[in-house]
Design an enzyme around this catalytic site. Structure first.
Site, mmCIF file in Angstrom:
data_model
loop_
_atom_site.group_PDB
_atom_site.id
_atom_site.type_symbol
_atom_site.label_atom_id
_atom_site.label_comp_id
_atom_site.label_asym_id
_atom_site.label_seq_id
_atom_site.Cartn_x
_atom_site.Cartn_y
_atom_site.Cartn_z
ATOM 1 N N GLU A 8 -12.757 54.928 47.894
ATOM 2 C CA GLU A 8 -12.310 54.930 46.512
ATOM 3 C C GLU A 8 -10.904 54.458 46.135
ATOM 4 O O GLU A 8 -10.084 54.461 47.194
ATOM 5 C CB GLU A 8 -12.273 56.400 45.897
ATOM 6 C CG GLU A 8 -13.716 56.848 45.886
ATOM 7 C CD GLU A 8 -13.875 58.419 45.372
ATOM 8 O OE1 GLU A 8 -15.136 58.607 45.189
ATOM 9 O OE2 GLU A 8 -12.908 59.044 45.441
ATOM 10 N N CYS A 48 -4.522 63.146 44.257
ATOM 11 C CA CYS A 48 -4.238 63.353 45.728
ATOM 12 C C CYS A 48 -5.391 64.156 46.463
ATOM 13 O O CYS A 48 -5.041 65.488 46.009
ATOM 14 C CB CYS A 48 -2.678 63.772 45.996
ATOM 15 S SG CYS A 48 -1.584 62.683 45.458
ATOM 16 N N CYS A 91 -11.414 59.921 57.131
ATOM 17 C CA CYS A 91 -10.136 59.953 57.874
ATOM 18 C C CYS A 91 -10.426 60.931 58.960
ATOM 19 O O CYS A 91 -11.016 61.727 59.085
ATOM 20 C CB CYS A 91 -9.077 60.534 56.792
ATOM 21 S SG CYS A 91 -7.584 60.737 57.490
ATOM 22 N N CYS A 109 -3.657 53.202 43.972
ATOM 23 C CA CYS A 109 -3.638 53.705 44.967
ATOM 24 C C CYS A 109 -4.907 53.572 45.764
ATOM 25 O O CYS A 109 -6.027 53.752 45.422
ATOM 26 C CB CYS A 109 -3.824 55.533 44.795
ATOM 27 S SG CYS A 109 -4.177 56.604 46.259
ATOM 28 N N CYS A 119 -6.565 67.023 57.850
ATOM 29 C CA CYS A 119 -5.579 67.720 57.218
ATOM 30 C C CYS A 119 -6.135 68.919 56.602
ATOM 31 O O CYS A 119 -7.351 68.755 55.778
ATOM 32 C CB CYS A 119 -4.630 67.302 56.249
ATOM 33 S SG CYS A 119 -3.603 65.729 57.300
ATOM 34 N N CYS A 171 -7.260 68.563 52.475
ATOM 35 C CA CYS A 171 -7.375 67.355 52.020
ATOM 36 C C CYS A 171 -8.900 66.959 52.172
ATOM 37 O O CYS A 171 -9.600 67.296 53.190
ATOM 38 C CB CYS A 171 -6.552 66.180 52.777
ATOM 39 S SG CYS A 171 -7.271 64.560 52.293
HETATM 40 N N1 SAH Z 1 -3.228 59.737 55.591
HETATM 41 C C1 SAH Z 1 -1.962 59.483 54.676
HETATM 42 C C2 SAH Z 1 -2.455 59.155 53.384
HETATM 43 C C3 SAH Z 1 -3.421 59.543 52.649
HETATM 44 S S1 SAH Z 1 -3.084 61.131 51.990
HETATM 45 C C4 SAH Z 1 -1.040 60.557 54.701
HETATM 46 O O1 SAH Z 1 -1.219 61.558 55.184
HETATM 47 O O2 SAH Z 1 0.003 60.521 53.889
HETATM 48 C C5 SAH Z 1 -1.927 61.011 50.511
HETATM 49 C C6 SAH Z 1 -1.124 62.163 50.131
HETATM 50 O O3 SAH Z 1 -2.019 63.151 49.470
HETATM 51 C C7 SAH Z 1 -0.622 62.994 51.256
HETATM 52 O O4 SAH Z 1 1.001 63.147 51.134
HETATM 53 C C8 SAH Z 1 -1.504 64.221 51.409
HETATM 54 O O5 SAH Z 1 -0.998 65.070 52.185
HETATM 55 C C9 SAH Z 1 -1.727 64.417 49.953
HETATM 56 N N2 SAH Z 1 -2.716 65.188 49.667
HETATM 57 C C10 SAH Z 1 -4.085 65.292 50.484
HETATM 58 N N3 SAH Z 1 -4.847 66.233 50.009
HETATM 59 C C11 SAH Z 1 -4.010 67.046 49.030
HETATM 60 C C12 SAH Z 1 -4.615 67.835 47.897
HETATM 61 N N4 SAH Z 1 -5.757 68.402 48.210
HETATM 62 N N5 SAH Z 1 -3.598 67.939 46.809
HETATM 63 C C13 SAH Z 1 -2.467 67.558 46.993
HETATM 64 N N6 SAH Z 1 -2.176 66.405 47.737
HETATM 65 C C14 SAH Z 1 -3.032 66.300 48.864
#
Ligand code: SAH
Length: 392
Positions: free
Chosen positions: A109, A356, A129, A122, A133, A136
């Site tokens: 996306e 995000c 991925c 974005c 995390c 996420c």
């Molecule tokens: N892998 C990379 C880029 C993708 S995530 C990274 O980790 O930076 C982009 C941003 O969104 C990251 O800072 C991530 O921690 C944040 N993010 C992921 N899941 C989220 C959520 N549910 N709510 C808010 N931010 C989130």
């Protein structure tokens, strides 16, 4: 075929597969391409203008190139972007596209966030991925490999074409690698794509306005400045290793001290006028207490950085909650009082799950994620293995 070499959406014929996709090819490589054809290197300039400034994908339309060369290019090369399918636009104007990649059966996306005076795209760098995390949604989908540079640049190219066809005066002003995937685990393709975004003959976006966001792949952060001068954002989310390892499992491999040392190295290479962006997703009762803000301020005190605070964006079954606005403000105020620039990232497009961490796409095959889990359980998830898994 190696994923990094994939040319387009898979809709092309077998013959077309053998053609070189010029989309996403950095200027120096395109110049070499023409020299190898016995042409002058400045042909690259002509073709890039057609591709990125005029949005043209057919060599036949490139009228300042001889008919013979156009014919030759049509035989050996192509300009192919993945297909973008729009979701309904969010109430706040945020737009999201589903991007068909690989053989067309996988989807990532891309999200466009219009704001006063700018429009940030974005983009995704991987299908799913591998990092998983805790907070996420993308990680929950599993992981299916890297996007090619054509698929990365193609997200911006196709989105820009769509905006232009709608007569939208304002184009894309900023690009962030904050969609699906870990950009630094798809390093070469991401560096190439970033060079096209920042090139005047490409998208012409200032390198400060192109941002690679990473969960903290330390060796690649150390290498980044020698390959690209675009901006760096680091997803920190915790000021102590124990908590960070729970939220961002990659922290077990690259703990906070090493991560911040790599950021300092990056800053040292790029000079005084740059700063690193620290992303910090606030989750209620997890990392949003004032005590966390105090620790974070202590940790970042001597780092040239600005902090982006992102209130957690929920998704089904996440198990985390977004803190109250009052709590978020108090956290921000503490950082500001400690002299750390801290911005609150307003939630955009969450009604179309475009915020995000809400991007999921369609991942065809979850086996690689399982393999990674197995490796981690047996304590064998070395970086080499992770890279092997992420670069099939
Ligand atoms: N892998 C990379 C880029 C993708 S995530 C990274 O980790 O930076 C982009 C941003 O969104 C990251 O800072 C991530 O921690 C944040 N993010 C992921 N899941 C989220 C959520 N549910 N709510 C808010 N931010 C989130």
């Amino acid at each position: 075929m190696r994923r990094a070499e994939r040319a387009g959406t898979g809709s092309e014929s077998a013959a077309a597969d053998a053609r070189v996709n010029l989309l996403g090819m950095p200027r120096t490589e395109l110049e070499r391409f023409f020299v190898d054809l016995g042409e002058k290197p400045w042909r690259a300039k002509q073709v890039m203008k057609w591709i990125y400034h005029a949005g043209v994908s057919e060599f036949d339309a490139m009228t300042d190139i001889s008919r013979t060369l156009r014919g030759r290019l049509t035989e050996i090369a192509c300009i192919e972007a993945p297909e973008l399918t729009p979701f309904p636009t969010a109430a706040d104007g945020t737009r999201k596209w589903s991007v068909a990649v690989g053989d067309g059966s996988e989807q990532v996306e891309a999200v466009l966030i219009p704001e006063a005076g700018r429009a940030t795209l974005c983009i995704s760098s991987q299908v799913g991925c591998i990092l998983d995390c805790a907070f996420c949604a993308t990680g929950k989908q599993g992981f299916n490999g890297n996007l090619s540079r054509a698929e990365i640049v193609g997200q911006a190219w196709a989105a820009a074409r769509q905006l232009a066809s709608e007569g939208s005066g304002r184009g894309i002003t900023n690009i962030v690698f904050m969609g699906m995937g870990e950009p630094l685990y798809n390093f070469d393709a991401v560096v190439d794509a970033a060079s096209v975004f920042a090139d005047d003959l490409g998208f012409g976006i200032s390198r400060r306005r192109v941002t690679i966001s990473t969960a903290g792949v330390v060796p690649r952060i150390r290498e980044l400045a020698s390959r690209s001068e675009v901006s760096l954002a680091v997803s920190l989310h915790a000021a102590e290793d124990e908590l960070r390892s729970e939220l961002v499992p990659l922290n077990r491999k690259y703990p906070i001290a090493e991560l911040l040392a790599a950021c300092r190295h990056w800053l040292g290479q790029l000079g005084d006028r740059r700063s690193v962006t620290i992303e910090y997703t606030l989750m209620e009762g997890v990392n949003d207490a004032l005590a966390d803000a105090v620790k974070l301020a202590g940790l970042l005190g001597d780092l040239r950085c600005k902090v982006n605070l992102i209130p957690f964006n929920p998704f089904p079954g996440s198990g985390f909650k977004r803190p109250s606005m009052q709590g978020v403000r108090a956290f921000q105020t503490h950082l500001l009082n400690a002299g750390i620039p801290a911005m609150l990232r307003t939630t955009r497009g969450d009604d179309i799950t475009a915020a995000c961490g809400q991007l999921v796409g369609l991942v065809r095959d979850r086996t690689r994620r399982k393999a990674r889990h197995r490796a981690r359980r047996t304590g064998m998830a070395t970086d080499e293995q992770l890279l092997r898994v992420t670069s099939p």
